[in-house]
Design an enzyme around this catalytic site. Structure first.
Site, short mmCIF file in Angstrom:
data_model
loop_
_atom_site.label_atom_id
_atom_site.label_comp_id
_atom_site.label_asym_id
_atom_site.label_seq_id
_atom_site.Cartn_x
_atom_site.Cartn_y
_atom_site.Cartn_z
N CYS A 116 5.22 -9.63 0.97
CA CYS A 116 4.47 -9.09 2.13
C CYS A 116 3.78 -10.17 2.97
O CYS A 116 3.33 -9.88 4.08
CB CYS A 116 3.43 -8.08 1.65
SG CYS A 116 4.20 -6.61 0.99
N HIS A 256 -2.01 -7.22 7.22
CA HIS A 256 -0.86 -6.59 6.58
C HIS A 256 -1.25 -5.16 6.22
O HIS A 256 -2.37 -4.91 5.77
CB HIS A 256 -0.47 -7.39 5.33
CG HIS A 256 0.54 -6.69 4.48
ND1 HIS A 256 1.74 -6.25 4.99
CD2 HIS A 256 0.52 -6.35 3.16
CE1 HIS A 256 2.42 -5.66 4.00
NE2 HIS A 256 1.70 -5.69 2.90
N ASN A 286 3.95 0.82 4.58
CA ASN A 286 4.06 -0.62 4.35
C ASN A 286 5.52 -1.05 4.60
O ASN A 286 6.40 -0.76 3.79
CB ASN A 286 3.64 -0.93 2.91
CG ASN A 286 3.67 -2.40 2.59
OD1 ASN A 286 4.17 -3.21 3.37
ND2 ASN A 286 3.16 -2.76 1.42
O1 UT7 Z 1 1.96 -4.95 0.06
C1 UT7 Z 1 2.08 -5.63 -1.16
C2 UT7 Z 1 0.86 -5.58 -1.95
N1 UT7 Z 1 0.63 -4.25 -2.45
C3 UT7 Z 1 -0.57 -3.70 -2.34
O2 UT7 Z 1 -1.46 -4.29 -1.77
C4 UT7 Z 1 -0.80 -2.37 -3.02
C5 UT7 Z 1 -2.07 -2.40 -3.80
N2 UT7 Z 1 -2.32 -1.21 -4.55
C6 UT7 Z 1 -2.64 -0.02 -3.99
O3 UT7 Z 1 -2.66 0.09 -2.77
C7 UT7 Z 1 -3.06 1.12 -4.87
O4 UT7 Z 1 -3.24 0.66 -6.18
C8 UT7 Z 1 -2.05 2.32 -4.87
C9 UT7 Z 1 -2.11 3.04 -3.55
C10 UT7 Z 1 -0.65 1.81 -5.15
C11 UT7 Z 1 -2.45 3.31 -5.96
O5 UT7 Z 1 -3.78 3.75 -5.75
P1 UT7 Z 1 -4.85 3.72 -6.94
O6 UT7 Z 1 -6.09 4.29 -6.40
O7 UT7 Z 1 -4.88 2.33 -7.48
O8 UT7 Z 1 -4.23 4.73 -7.95
P2 UT7 Z 1 -3.79 4.47 -9.47
O9 UT7 Z 1 -2.55 3.67 -9.54
O10 UT7 Z 1 -4.97 4.01 -10.23
O11 UT7 Z 1 -3.46 5.95 -9.94
C12 UT7 Z 1 -4.50 6.95 -10.06
C13 UT7 Z 1 -3.86 8.25 -10.49
C14 UT7 Z 1 -2.95 8.11 -11.70
O12 UT7 Z 1 -3.07 9.27 -12.47
P3 UT7 Z 1 -3.99 9.30 -13.78
O13 UT7 Z 1 -3.43 8.25 -14.69
O14 UT7 Z 1 -5.38 9.00 -13.29
O15 UT7 Z 1 -3.82 10.69 -14.28
C15 UT7 Z 1 -1.56 8.08 -11.10
O16 UT7 Z 1 -0.57 8.53 -11.98
O17 UT7 Z 1 -3.03 8.75 -9.42
C16 UT7 Z 1 -1.72 9.02 -9.95
N3 UT7 Z 1 -0.75 8.80 -8.87
C17 UT7 Z 1 -0.44 9.74 -7.97
N4 UT7 Z 1 -0.84 11.02 -7.81
C18 UT7 Z 1 -0.34 11.70 -6.78
C19 UT7 Z 1 -0.07 7.67 -8.60
N5 UT7 Z 1 0.70 7.87 -7.50
C20 UT7 Z 1 0.49 9.14 -7.11
C21 UT7 Z 1 0.98 9.93 -6.06
N6 UT7 Z 1 0.55 11.19 -5.93
N7 UT7 Z 1 1.87 9.44 -5.14
#
Ligand code: UT7
Length: 329
Positions: A116, A256, A286
């Site tokens: 990215c 970004h 993204n």
């Molecule tokens: O561009 C390259 C660099 N990349 C980035 O900068 C991305 C950085 N990371 C992020 O933007 C975030 O971590 C995400 C948007 C990818 C995820 O958000 P988060 O707040 O960190 O969520 P998480 O991964 O901690 O997941 C929280 C919960 C989980 O469920 P449990 O374990 O709490 O029951 C996930 O399974 O949300 C669940 N989850 C979803 N639920 C509904 C993960 N994806 C989804 C989804 N819909 N699409």
């Protein structure tokens, strides 16, 4: 040639027509519009449809547009750098294919891979060719067909990415405009948190890699988020401080577009209001190497000569950095 800087003199962009909305994704995986919107800021993304279409099909229209706007023929381009993580082929470089498609017959080209942060790394690389005095017209294009490496059964990644591309023309400037400073960083220990498991020389394609679904983006979102939110804010604050700039001196932050929460944290750290932040993640998601040039493309009409822009990115690798540039047109 000490005071020659590389200025952006034209911008082009391209996003495919097909829109994949959060509502569409609700029908494909266990997710909700509410989750996607509050966690990422994304509402919809564009997808390149059609057989045998690749990143070069996104990039070529962007390059043609910038040539038209600048009133130059593609044959005048001397160098084209393509930042992409989804090249048309493993080899040759997508840059060569773009040059062929647009008629850049006198250019040499190569691809640059920094996930990215690729467009930002390529912009600095291109600027050095201009500063050398040997090159007068360098095109830097960033683009990705992320839909080619996204698993639409994996809700943790498929909601994040989209397809798109943007391109800029760099030309010499001796009046104090252009790319004035940059900080670029990488840390290979980030590999485990964000990568594609197969398809490279460590784990070449095989029936096994296909069965294990290893040809898709793998991301440990929370880990990446932790690094991204600190590093992008740190490096943006660093470039501002070391150049004696204050929040009020910055006309625009060009971040970004991976997550609105990361962007908000960066703006807050720099002391700049939301009205000065380019944000189009809600419409495109993204697009990896496409995000920053697509922002410049969409905001071009609002930019004024002399505006101070801070570009900032964070990506797989890990890679990150920031650029200070003074808008030249
Ligand atoms: O561009 C390259 C660099 N990349 C980035 O900068 C991305 C950085 N990371 C992020 O933007 C975030 O971590 C995400 C948007 C990818 C995820 O958000 P988060 O707040 O960190 O969520 P998480 O991964 O901690 O997941 C929280 C919960 C989980 O469920 P449990 O374990 O709490 O029951 C996930 O399974 O949300 C669940 N989850 C979803 N639920 C509904 C993960 N994806 C989804 C989804 N819909 N699409």
């Amino acid at each position: 040639m000490g005071n020659v800087k590389a200025a952006i003199t034209s911008v082009g962009g391209y996003v495919p027509d097909f829109v994949l909305s959060n509502g569409d994704l609700e029908k494909m995986v266990e997710t909700t519009d509410e989750w996607i919107t509050t966690r990422t800021g994304i509402k919809e993304r564009r997808i390149l449809k059609g057989e045998r279409k690749g990143t070069s099909d996104l990039a070529a229209p962007a390059v043609l547009e910038l040539c038209k706007k600048r009133g130059i023929d593609p044959s005048e381009i001397e160098l084209l750098i393509c930042a992409t993580t989804t090249p048309d082929y493993v080899f040759p470089a997508t840059a060569n294919i773009i040059c062929e498609k647009v008629g850049a017959k006198n250019a040499f080209g190569f691809d640059l891979q920094a996930a990215c942060s690729g467009f930002m790394f390529a912009l600095v690389t291109g600027s050095k060719y201009i500063e050398s005095g040997q090159y007068k017209k360098v095109v830097v294009v960033g683009g990705d067909k992320m839909s080619s490496i996204v698993n639409y059964q994996d809700r943790t990644t498929c909601v994040l990415f989209g397809d798109g591309s943007g391109a800029v023309l760099l030309e010499p400037n001796t009046e104090g405009f252009g790319i004035l400073d940059s900080i670029l960083r990488s840390d290979g220990s980030g590999l485990e948190y964000l990568h594609q498991k197969a398809g490279g020389s460590v784990n070449p394609p095989s029936h096994k890699t296909i069965d294990r679904q290893e040809h898709f983006v793998f991301q440990e979102g929370q880990q990446v988020f932790k690094f991204a939110v600190t590093k992008m804010a740190d490096v943006s604050a660093e470039i501002v401080e070391r150049n004696g700039l204050k929040g009020e001196d910055i006309a625009w932050l060009v971040p970004h577009q991976a997550n609105k929460r990361i962007i908000d944290a960066t703006a807050k750290r720099m002391g700049i209001g939301r009205e000065k932040v380019m944000l189009n993640i809600e419409r495109y998601g993204n697009t990896t190497n496409g995000t920053i040039p697509l922002c410049l493309w969409e905001w071009e009409k609002k930019l004024r000569k002399g505006d101070n822009l801070i570009i900032a990115a964070f990506g797989g690798g890990f890679t990150w950095g920031s650029i200070w540039l003074k808008w030249a047109i």
